[in-house]
Design an enzyme around this catalytic site. Sequence first.
Site, mmCIF file in Angstrom:
data_model
loop_
_atom_site.group_PDB
_atom_site.id
_atom_site.type_symbol
_atom_site.label_atom_id
_atom_site.label_comp_id
_atom_site.label_asym_id
_atom_site.label_seq_id
_atom_site.Cartn_x
_atom_site.Cartn_y
_atom_site.Cartn_z
ATOM 1 C CE LYS A 6 -5.982 1.152 2.272
ATOM 2 N NZ LYS A 6 -6.042 0.483 0.923
ATOM 3 C CG ASP A 16 -9.667 -2.341 -2.853
ATOM 4 O OD1 ASP A 16 -8.592 -1.381 -3.099
ATOM 5 O OD2 ASP A 16 -10.710 -2.106 -3.335
ATOM 6 C CB SER A 17 -10.530 -0.842 2.938
ATOM 7 O OG SER A 17 -9.328 0.156 2.583
ATOM 8 N N GLY A 74 -8.968 9.050 6.271
ATOM 9 C CA GLY A 74 -10.092 8.786 5.273
ATOM 10 C C GLY A 74 -11.605 9.264 5.930
ATOM 11 C CE1 TYR A 75 -15.148 9.316 2.072
ATOM 12 C CE2 TYR A 75 -13.953 7.450 1.871
ATOM 13 C CZ TYR A 75 -14.708 8.796 1.230
ATOM 14 O OH TYR A 75 -14.664 8.730 -0.020
ATOM 15 C CB THR A 93 -0.896 0.098 1.297
ATOM 16 O OG1 THR A 93 -1.727 1.022 1.168
ATOM 17 C CG2 THR A 93 -0.101 0.084 2.432
#
Length: 203
Positions: free
Chosen positions: A12, A69-70, A150-151, A7
Amino acid sequence: MELIIATNNAGKVREYKDIFAPLGFDVCSQGEKNIHIEVEETGTTFEENAALKAQAIYDRCHTAVISDDSGLEVAALGGEPGIYSARYKGLATEHERRMAILDALQGAEDRSARFVCCICYIDRGGARHLFKGVWNGSIACAEAGTNGFGYDPIFISEDAGGKTTASLPISFKEKYSHRAKAVAMLTDYLKREAVEKVEKAGR
Ligand code: ITT
């Protein structure tokens, strides 16, 4: 055992190092191995994209690799952004992508959402194994918190007592998240694999 994380996402890398280092794995990112590539995510599922990323790194180093992968699936948006979470609407920053979700949900009754994480583990011999974790929750009405990435500032998991993931200690995410669930399946598998090796050697 050495484990390379396929990655370029610093968030991550941090989470995987935190999880695997105490388990005795020698974890490093693809960048730390001087593999500076961005794999094109041409798959149509989390599983396909995870496999593409892990395979690309495995082909260069031929040692054990994991990829991740997310993404976030929002029910009222028909599952978007999903596999396009890192490039939602072509927006450049995480903040812009979060704001786009909040805007799209203005006035929505259903704010339910889930995080999905698919890990692809390729063992030293080149065999692929997939593990998938899901974390149910909802989308907050505004950003809150600075932890994670991220979110996280707009996601409220069902087990969080109304707080966004970014407002809670990292240890909470390490225990309950989509990634934690996929990692638990992977570590169970790795433990079984290690036991089988010892049994075979003793025969
Ligand atoms: P790599 O492909 O190099 O791993 P990426 O960021 O492009 O990095 P993905 O394609 O898997 O990774 O996209 C995942 C996106 O989903 C990520 O950029 C975040 O926006 C979001 N995401 C995934 N897991 C998350 C988490 O635990 N917390 C917050 N957002 C997350």
